[in-house]
Design an enzyme around this catalytic site. Structure first.
Site, PDB file in Angstrom:
ATOM      1  N   SER A 221      27.526  43.450 -42.810  1.00  0.00           N
ATOM      2  CA  SER A 221      27.052  42.126 -42.393  1.00  0.00           C
ATOM      3  C   SER A 221      26.307  42.194 -41.064  1.00  0.00           C
ATOM      4  CB  SER A 221      28.233  41.157 -42.280  1.00  0.00           C
ATOM      5  OG  SER A 221      29.238  41.697 -41.439  1.00  0.00           O
TER       6      SER A 221
ATOM      7  N   THR B  87      10.950  -3.574 -50.088  1.00  0.00           N
ATOM      8  CA  THR B  87      12.051  -3.166 -50.956  1.00  0.00           C
ATOM      9  C   THR B  87      11.355  -2.696 -52.226  1.00  0.00           C
ATOM     10  OG1 THR B  87      12.289  -5.356 -51.958  1.00  0.00           O
ATOM     11  CG2 THR B  87      13.630  -4.930 -50.007  1.00  0.00           C
ATOM     12  N   HIS B  88      11.912  -1.705 -52.872  1.00  0.00           N
ATOM     13  CA  HIS B  88      11.272  -1.077 -54.044  1.00  0.00           C
ATOM     14  C   HIS B  88       9.870  -0.557 -53.694  1.00  0.00           C
ATOM     15  CE1 HIS B  88      14.342  -3.318 -56.464  1.00  0.00           C
ATOM     16  NE2 HIS B  88      14.107  -4.224 -55.544  1.00  0.00           N
TER      17      HIS B  88
ATOM     18  N   SER C 201      -7.258  21.607 -43.560  1.00  0.00           N
ATOM     19  CA  SER C 201      -7.357  22.284 -44.844  1.00  0.00           C
ATOM     20  C   SER C 201      -8.428  23.367 -44.722  1.00  0.00           C
ATOM     21  CB  SER C 201      -7.747  21.281 -45.928  1.00  0.00           C
ATOM     22  OG  SER C 201      -8.360  21.958 -47.015  1.00  0.00           O
TER      23      SER C 201
ATOM     24  N   LYS D 145      -9.916  16.985 -43.870  1.00  0.00           N
ATOM     25  CA  LYS D 145      -8.486  16.721 -43.984  1.00  0.00           C
ATOM     26  C   LYS D 145      -7.696  16.947 -42.709  1.00  0.00           C
ATOM     27  CE  LYS D 145      -6.074  16.766 -47.321  1.00  0.00           C
ATOM     28  NZ  LYS D 145      -5.393  16.773 -48.602  1.00  0.00           N
TER      29      LYS D 145
ATOM     30  N   GLU E  32       6.093  16.986 -43.731  1.00  0.00           N
ATOM     31  CA  GLU E  32       6.424  17.546 -45.045  1.00  0.00           C
ATOM     32  C   GLU E  32       7.492  18.627 -44.928  1.00  0.00           C
ATOM     33  OE1 GLU E  32       2.615  18.333 -47.367  1.00  0.00           O
ATOM     34  OE2 GLU E  32       1.851  17.562 -45.468  1.00  0.00           O
TER      35      GLU E  32
ATOM     36  N   GLN F  65      32.844  36.360 -45.669  1.00  0.00           N
ATOM     37  CA  GLN F  65      31.772  36.943 -44.862  1.00  0.00           C
ATOM     38  C   GLN F  65      30.431  36.254 -45.162  1.00  0.00           C
ATOM     39  OE1 GLN F  65      31.584  41.198 -43.734  1.00  0.00           O
ATOM     40  NE2 GLN F  65      30.020  41.347 -45.312  1.00  0.00           N
TER      41      GLN F  65
ATOM     42  N   LYS G  11      28.411  33.064 -43.008  1.00  0.00           N
ATOM     43  CA  LYS G  11      27.571  33.059 -41.808  1.00  0.00           C
ATOM     44  C   LYS G  11      26.101  32.807 -42.081  1.00  0.00           C
ATOM     45  CE  LYS G  11      30.891  35.972 -40.028  1.00  0.00           C
ATOM     46  NZ  LYS G  11      31.285  36.097 -41.453  1.00  0.00           N
TER      47      LYS G  11
END
Ligand code: ARG
Length: 471
Positions: free
Chosen positions: A24, A156-157, A278, A284, A291, A323, A326
């Site tokens: 490890s 809402t929605h 981009s 862009k 994101e 182990q 971690k």
């Protein structure tokens, strides 16, 4: 060659695959500082209890200081054959100081050692996260104060519902992140007990002083049951679970930022510092930071699931399965930290396009509820009837392609003759938000009060911490 630490009963060394699955050190080297602090506290306690000679204890403690410096200078050679951070350090100690090194592991096991090291790492990490949550709460409150009167559509929605203020929206997240911070504090308080001295599983016959090591390492007390101490990992699970909930909140805010900065919404503009371009489309500007904050959630939930599944079938006490705890925490918690930092940066920098927000706030007949409320309040109509009348007004507005507060009074009166000029006092979005003064409501005055309250509370906290740090 058989292992120097435990190879007494072995004639042969491990297969390469055994070494590969067992080692490890590639990740638990992260625990070197906690491991060294734990060993120093342990050996000084052994000396204080006359279990090892004071001279040996000091030689060991100094040797461990040297090892810390070597690791920090990048001069330490980590070995997979020595499995983990505990044995790597102990082996190096033997090289540095000779046979006295062999006395360090008296009255302890790697089982209580790793449980102690890892608790300290999780604890230190929670402390750092606490400061980051505080920074995010502060920047949200500052921006909320600045935009207490900025009107935006409330949804809402994801359909226009009623106008709200941008400040109110940000303060909603202040409440969420404050609960996240308090969940982390709860987890920290519960986990702050020291496993050291539980030894392999049953405790030890040496006359050790567990209160002493617990205090030296900043724990509130020693753990009460040696089997529990070496075999539970609920402390990391609690931290990662709190992280999972917090990352869900971060992800929702990130998603809103992504929506808000689309051309179709145009509510906010992210700073260049938190956007990317981009490689093909020159026009862009992408909200990559938002994101990625949204995406980090997946791995944090993954860590929580992995830990729960890893633990669920283990009989007491320690099993090597543990182990695997971690890497999950080492991935989840630093990624939460990164997401918090990115979110704090984005919120602090973003430009609010008040005009676009206000325009959107007025579309979708968002003050229809205000009209219905007016019919109830002024004309004494039952709410259900007011709802129906308002529905007819909206239908007419749709047909005429007008917002509610632009409909001629005569049109309103054709539907309900008792409507007067006074109704226009509630139909604009500004008037609508200003009227929502109920406790917890969106009125600018409420938002200002809440934001100031939070900023003051954070100031007081900082002053208190400043004082205790110098005390
Ligand atoms: N590297 C081990 C872990 O992280 C340390 C404890 C090993 N204990 C043992 N009995 N083999 O769990």
């Amino acid at each position: 060659m058989s292992n120097r630490m435990w190879g007494g009963r072995f004639a042969e060394g491990p297969d390469a695959i055994m070494e590969e699955i067992n080692a490890s050190i590639d990740y638990d080297r992260k625990l070197y500082r906690q491991d060294i602090a734990g060993s120093q506290a342990h050996v000084r306690m052994l000396a204080a209890c006359d279990i090892v000679a004071a001279e040996d204890a000091e030689t060991i403690a100094h040797g461990l200081d040297t090892i810390r410096s070597e690791i920090e200078a990048g001069e330490f050679t980590f070995s997979r054959a020595l499995e983990d951070i505990h044995m790597n350090i102990e082996a190096r100690l033997a090289e540095l100081i000779g046979p006295a090194a062999g006395r360090l592991h008296t009255a302890r096991s790697r089982n209580d050692q790793v449980a102690t090291d890892f608790r300290m790492w999780v604890r230190d990490t929670l402390d750092a996260l606490d400061g980051q949550f505080t920074d995010l709460i502060r920047v949200l409150s500052e921006r909320a104060l600045e935009h207490a009167g900025t009107v935006m559509p409330g949804f809402t929605h994801l359909q226009s519902a009623q106008p709200v203020t941008f400040g109110h929206h940000l303060m909603a997240y202040v409440e969420m992140f404050a609960r996240d911070r308090s969940r982390m504090r709860d987890a920290r308080a519960r986990m702050n007990e020291c496993p050291l001295g539980s030894a392999a599983l049953a405790g030890t016959s040496f006359p050790i002083d567990r209160e002493m090591t617990a205090a030296a390492l900043g724990f509130d007390r020693p753990t009460a049951n040696s089997l529990d101490a070496v075999s539970d990992r609920d402390f990391v699970l609690e931290a990662v679970s709190a992280a999972a909930i917090a990352s869900m909140h971060l992800s929702r805010l990130a998603e809103e930022i992504v929506i808000w900065c689309s051309a179709q919404f145009g509510f906010v503009t992210l700073s260049d510092r938190f956007s990317t371009g981009s490689s093909i489309m020159p026009q862009k500007k992408n909200p990559d930071a938002a994101e990625l904050v949204r995406a980090k959630t997946g791995r944090i939930y993954g860590a929580q699931t992995a830990l729960l599944v890893m633990m669920k079938g283990l009989p007491l006490a320690y099993s090597k399965d543990m182990q695997e705890d971690k890497e999950q925490a080492f991935d989840a918690l630093p990624n939460l930290s990164l997401a918090l930092a990115a979110m704090t940066g984005m919120i602090g920098d973003l430009t609010v396009n008040q005009k676009a927000m206000k325009q959107a706030a007025g579309s979708g007949y968002s003050t229809a509820t205000d009209l219905a409320d007016w019919l109830v309040r002024v004309l004494g109509m039952p709410f259900r009837d007011a709802h129906h009348v308002t529905g007819r007004v909206v239908a007419l507005a749709v047909q005429k392609n007008l917002t509610l507060h632009r409909l001629p009074l005569a049109d309103l009166q054709a539907i309900e003759p008792r409507i007067t000029e006074d109704v226009f006092s509630v139909l604009s979005v500004d008037k609508s938000v200003r009227s929502r003064v109920s406790l917890g409501g969106t009125a600018p005055a409420n938002v200002r009060k809440q934001a100031r309250k939070w900023l003051k509370a954070l100031e007081r906290e900082a002053a208190r911490e400043g004082r205790s740090a110098t005390a």
